[in-house]
Design a protein around this motif. Sequence first.
Motif, PDB file in Angstrom:
ATOM      1  N   ARG A   8       2.896 -11.522  -1.618  1.00 17.85           N
ATOM      2  CA  ARG A   8       3.805 -12.027  -0.582  1.00 17.85           C
ATOM      3  C   ARG A   8       5.110 -11.251  -0.525  1.00 17.85           C
ATOM      4  O   ARG A   8       5.779 -11.227   0.506  1.00 17.85           O
ATOM      5  CB  ARG A   8       4.101 -13.510  -0.814  1.00 17.85           C
ATOM      6  N   SER A   9       5.485 -10.597  -1.635  1.00 14.80           N
ATOM      7  CA  SER A   9       6.741  -9.851  -1.672  1.00 14.80           C
ATOM      8  C   SER A   9       6.744  -8.686  -0.691  1.00 14.80           C
ATOM      9  O   SER A   9       7.798  -8.231  -0.244  1.00 14.80           O
ATOM     10  CB  SER A   9       7.017  -9.326  -3.085  1.00 14.80           C
ATOM     11  N   LEU A  10       5.538  -8.176  -0.344  1.00 20.11           N
ATOM     12  CA  LEU A  10       5.436  -7.068   0.612  1.00 20.11           C
ATOM     13  C   LEU A  10       5.818  -7.501   2.018  1.00 20.11           C
ATOM     14  O   LEU A  10       6.088  -6.665   2.882  1.00 20.11           O
ATOM     15  CB  LEU A  10       4.006  -6.509   0.616  1.00 20.11           C
ATOM     16  N   TYR A  11       5.830  -8.805   2.260  1.00 20.08           N
ATOM     17  CA  TYR A  11       6.137  -9.320   3.592  1.00 20.08           C
ATOM     18  C   TYR A  11       7.456 -10.090   3.634  1.00 20.08           C
ATOM     19  O   TYR A  11       7.668 -10.903   4.524  1.00 20.08           O
ATOM     20  CB  TYR A  11       4.990 -10.208   4.087  1.00 20.08           C
ATOM     21  N   LEU A  12       8.327  -9.820   2.677  1.00 18.85           N
ATOM     22  CA  LEU A  12       9.658 -10.434   2.708  1.00 18.85           C
ATOM     23  C   LEU A  12      10.404  -9.947   3.948  1.00 18.85           C
ATOM     24  O   LEU A  12      10.401  -8.765   4.267  1.00 18.85           O
ATOM     25  CB  LEU A  12      10.453 -10.053   1.453  1.00 18.85           C
ATOM     26  N   GLY A  13      11.032 -10.847   4.658  1.00 18.20           N
ATOM     27  CA  GLY A  13      11.764 -10.477   5.877  1.00 18.20           C
ATOM     28  C   GLY A  13      10.856 -10.278   7.069  1.00 18.20           C
ATOM     29  O   GLY A  13      11.282  -9.721   8.086  1.00 18.20           O
ATOM     30  N   PHE A  14       9.605 -10.734   6.976  1.00 17.47           N
ATOM     31  CA  PHE A  14       8.640 -10.518   8.062  1.00 17.47           C
ATOM     32  C   PHE A  14       9.061 -11.240   9.348  1.00 17.47           C
ATOM     33  O   PHE A  14       8.975 -10.658  10.438  1.00 17.47           O
ATOM     34  CB  PHE A  14       7.254 -10.985   7.626  1.00 17.47           C
ATOM     35  N   ALA A  15       9.510 -12.488   9.220  1.00 14.60           N
ATOM     36  CA  ALA A  15       9.873 -13.279  10.409  1.00 14.60           C
ATOM     37  C   ALA A  15      11.006 -12.635  11.219  1.00 14.60           C
ATOM     38  O   ALA A  15      10.857 -12.419  12.431  1.00 14.60           O
ATOM     39  CB  ALA A  15      10.236 -14.705  10.005  1.00 14.60           C
ATOM     40  N   PRO A  16      12.156 -12.288  10.588  1.00 16.90           N
ATOM     41  CA  PRO A  16      13.204 -11.627  11.375  1.00 16.90           C
ATOM     42  C   PRO A  16      12.793 -10.240  11.865  1.00 16.90           C
ATOM     43  O   PRO A  16      13.212  -9.819  12.946  1.00 16.90           O
ATOM     44  CB  PRO A  16      14.388 -11.533  10.398  1.00 16.90           C
ATOM     45  N   ALA A  17      11.961  -9.527  11.089  1.00 13.47           N
ATOM     46  CA  ALA A  17      11.505  -8.192  11.518  1.00 13.47           C
ATOM     47  C   ALA A  17      10.634  -8.299  12.766  1.00 13.47           C
ATOM     48  O   ALA A  17      10.785  -7.512  13.712  1.00 13.47           O
ATOM     49  CB  ALA A  17      10.721  -7.524  10.389  1.00 13.47           C
ATOM     50  N   LEU A  18       9.731  -9.272  12.780  1.00 16.38           N
ATOM     51  CA  LEU A  18       8.852  -9.467  13.938  1.00 16.38           C
ATOM     52  C   LEU A  18       9.652  -9.923  15.154  1.00 16.38           C
ATOM     53  O   LEU A  18       9.432  -9.433  16.269  1.00 16.38           O
ATOM     54  CB  LEU A  18       7.771 -10.502  13.601  1.00 16.38           C
ATOM     55  N   THR A  19      10.601 -10.839  14.931  1.00 14.83           N
ATOM     56  CA  THR A  19      11.454 -11.329  16.027  1.00 14.83           C
ATOM     57  C   THR A  19      12.245 -10.187  16.634  1.00 14.83           C
ATOM     58  O   THR A  19      12.337 -10.054  17.861  1.00 14.83           O
ATOM     59  CB  THR A  19      12.416 -12.419  15.520  1.00 14.83           C
TER      60      THR A  19
END
Length: 233
Positions: A8-19
Amino acid sequence: MVEREGPRSLYLGFAPALTRSLIYGGLRLGLYEPCKHVCSYAFGSTNFAFKFASGVVAGALATALTNPMEVLKVRSQMSTSRISTIGVMREIVSEEGVKALWKGVGPAMVRAGCLTASQMATYDEAKQVLLMWTPLEEGFQLHLMSSCIAGTAGTLVTAPIDMIKTRLMLQRESKGARVYRNGFHCAYQVVLTEGVKALYKGGFATFARLGPQTAITFVACEKLRELAGMSAI
């Protein structure tokens, strides 16, 4: 990272990055046409210079509006505690103020303005030239060729900016004396000591990412415009 923190650490910040990607991508493509129409109305011309200026404005505005998402992404990735994006935002605002969400917006606007301008203006102009001087017609082949040219132009413009940004970031992380005072001084010192070619170190890697991305973006954009009943760029 996987060993110590889990997959899961590879996807830290995924939500703001996708937004940010959704909003920034839509804004920089969507604002280009209105900006070009304003130039046409105000100056009675849409030559390459005005197309380039329209791209600069579109990219800079898109970045200015989405910079908080970029800050939240970086802070989420750097945070040792697994708190939500909303939690990170509350922490930043309470400790540093709302202005902290726009940290680094200046250099980001410069890079985004240059990238969008080089891509949009080159793509627009390349299409017109190819339509005029080749048997190509509006369609996939024209869009693909024009987007490849735009991807090359985008790499030539942004590779030096990325190299300078990387040098400055590495300097901030080191404990030694500062070699570069600012971006302009960094560019001058690099050219003086290493030559002009040094500005394009890592240029092939940049093109390997930016070339396909540009091609996919413009081909998909043109198809979506066609499906929506809009005219081509």
